[in-house]
Design a protein around this motif. Sequence first.
Motif, PDB file in Angstrom:
ATOM      1  N   TRP A 105       0.857  -1.389   0.003  1.00  0.00           N
ATOM      2  CA  TRP A 105       0.054  -0.100   0.163  1.00  0.00           C
ATOM      3  C   TRP A 105       1.061   1.147   0.132  1.00  0.00           C
ATOM      4  O   TRP A 105       1.894   1.199   0.575  1.00  0.00           O
ATOM      5  CB  TRP A 105      -0.939  -0.016   1.159  1.00  0.00           C
ATOM      6  N   ARG A 106       0.309   2.325  -0.474  1.00  0.00           N
ATOM      7  CA  ARG A 106       0.756   3.501  -0.571  1.00  0.00           C
ATOM      8  C   ARG A 106       0.135   4.699  -0.396  1.00  0.00           C
ATOM      9  O   ARG A 106      -0.958   4.543  -1.162  1.00  0.00           O
ATOM     10  CB  ARG A 106       1.893   3.739  -1.718  1.00  0.00           C
ATOM     11  N   GLU A 107       0.044   5.859   0.310  1.00  0.00           N
ATOM     12  CA  GLU A 107      -0.762   7.021   0.134  1.00  0.00           C
ATOM     13  C   GLU A 107       0.113   8.191  -0.417  1.00  0.00           C
ATOM     14  O   GLU A 107       0.684   8.707   0.189  1.00  0.00           O
ATOM     15  CB  GLU A 107      -1.079   7.449   1.713  1.00  0.00           C
ATOM     16  N   ALA A 108      -0.185   8.348  -1.581  1.00  0.00           N
ATOM     17  CA  ALA A 108       0.597   9.336  -2.472  1.00  0.00           C
ATOM     18  C   ALA A 108      -0.117   9.965  -3.406  1.00  0.00           C
ATOM     19  O   ALA A 108       0.457  10.281  -4.784  1.00  0.00           O
ATOM     20  CB  ALA A 108       1.863   8.630  -3.307  1.00  0.00           C
ATOM     21  N   GLU A 146      -9.051  10.266  -9.541  1.00  0.00           N
ATOM     22  CA  GLU A 146      -8.136  11.343  -9.519  1.00  0.00           C
ATOM     23  C   GLU A 146      -7.185  10.980  -8.593  1.00  0.00           C
ATOM     24  O   GLU A 146      -5.982  10.987  -8.899  1.00  0.00           O
ATOM     25  CB  GLU A 146      -8.427  12.627  -9.557  1.00  0.00           C
ATOM     26  N   LYS A 147      -7.394  10.521  -7.276  1.00  0.00           N
ATOM     27  CA  LYS A 147      -6.648  10.545  -6.359  1.00  0.00           C
ATOM     28  C   LYS A 147      -7.184   9.135  -5.383  1.00  0.00           C
ATOM     29  O   LYS A 147      -8.443   9.145  -5.084  1.00  0.00           O
ATOM     30  CB  LYS A 147      -6.658  11.545  -5.277  1.00  0.00           C
ATOM     31  N   GLU A 148      -6.290   8.007  -5.217  1.00  0.00           N
ATOM     32  CA  GLU A 148      -6.614   7.218  -4.361  1.00  0.00           C
ATOM     33  C   GLU A 148      -5.367   6.592  -3.761  1.00  0.00           C
ATOM     34  O   GLU A 148      -4.376   6.882  -3.926  1.00  0.00           O
ATOM     35  CB  GLU A 148      -7.383   6.033  -4.841  1.00  0.00           C
ATOM     36  N   GLU A 149      -5.844   5.691  -2.421  1.00  0.00           N
ATOM     37  CA  GLU A 149      -4.754   5.089  -1.811  1.00  0.00           C
ATOM     38  C   GLU A 149      -4.113   3.838  -2.893  1.00  0.00           C
ATOM     39  O   GLU A 149      -5.058   3.126  -3.445  1.00  0.00           O
ATOM     40  CB  GLU A 149      -4.887   4.646  -0.454  1.00  0.00           C
ATOM     41  N   MET A 150      -3.103   3.591  -2.970  1.00  0.00           N
ATOM     42  CA  MET A 150      -2.465   2.479  -3.923  1.00  0.00           C
ATOM     43  C   MET A 150      -2.496   1.058  -2.977  1.00  0.00           C
ATOM     44  O   MET A 150      -2.086   1.062  -1.735  1.00  0.00           O
ATOM     45  CB  MET A 150      -1.153   2.770  -4.227  1.00  0.00           C
ATOM     46  N   TYR A 151      -3.064   0.205  -3.535  1.00  0.00           N
ATOM     47  CA  TYR A 151      -2.984  -1.200  -3.140  1.00  0.00           C
ATOM     48  C   TYR A 151      -2.301  -1.818  -4.332  1.00  0.00           C
ATOM     49  O   TYR A 151      -2.733  -1.846  -5.224  1.00  0.00           O
ATOM     50  CB  TYR A 151      -4.373  -1.921  -2.685  1.00  0.00           C
TER      51      TYR A 151
END
Length: 240
Positions: free
Chosen positions: A117-120, A146-151
Motif C-alpha cells: 500500500w501507499r498514500e501518495a 483522480e486520487k486514491e490510496e494504492m493497493y
Amino acid sequence: MKVTIWNEFRHEKENPKVEEIYPKGIHDTLSQFLVEAGLDTQTATLDEPEHGLTDEVLEETDVLVWWGHKAHHEVEDTIAEKVKVRVLEGMGLVVLHSGHFSKVFKKLMGTTCDLKWREADDKERLWVVDPSHPITAGIGEYVELEKEEMYGEHFDIPVPDELIFVSWFEGGEVFRSGATFKRGQGKIFYFRPGHETYPTYHNNEIQRIITNGVKWAASSKSIKPTYGNKQPLEKIAEKG
C-alpha cells in the motif's frame, strides 16, 4: 432486502479532513445512495453495544456491508465469528477497501489478506475485466479516480471465484480490486476503492458498483441443505 452497513466510525471523529468529506460518517454516505436505489438500510458502528451487530440485527440482515481500517483488533472475536456463521448460512457480505484486514474477511478467506500500500495521491484506473457480470452493469470499460490510496499485488487471498475489476495505479502497481467468493450459502464481494481521506464514495460510478454488489450478494432464499445422519429415501434391499 435488509442491508446493514457497518463502519468503525473512528476516522470521521478524529481527522478533520475525513469529517469534512463524510460529516455523518462513511456509513451514512453509503446508506444514502443505497436508500436512493430502493434498498432498506440500517447502520451499525464499532462503539455501539455488541458493535451494533446483535443477534437480532444479524438475523434480519440479508446483506452486510463492512468498512473498517484502524481498529480491526477491537472487533470482538465472538462478534466476528457470529458474522462468519451468518455468511455461511446465506447472508451476503460486501467488504470495502481496508476491510480486507478485518477479522471477518480473514476468517472467511483463511489467509493473511495482506498486500502492498501507499498514500501518495495515485491516480487509479479501475478496469472492468468481466463486463458480463451483474456487478458491472451500467459501468463502462473502466472507472478513473483522480486520487486514491494504492493497493498493490501480491494480494494474499484465495483464488477468487470471479475476478471483476483490476486496478492500475499511477505509480505502476496493479491490484485485484473487485472479486467474489462463495462461502457456504453466502456470497462475498470484495471491492477495493474507498480510502477515508478521498471522496471516493461520492463518485456516482463507485456508488453504482457498490449498489450492484449489494444486490448481487443477496441470498436467493434457496432451501438450506441438511447435514448429519440421514434415513434412506427408499427402502434398501436386503443383500444376500
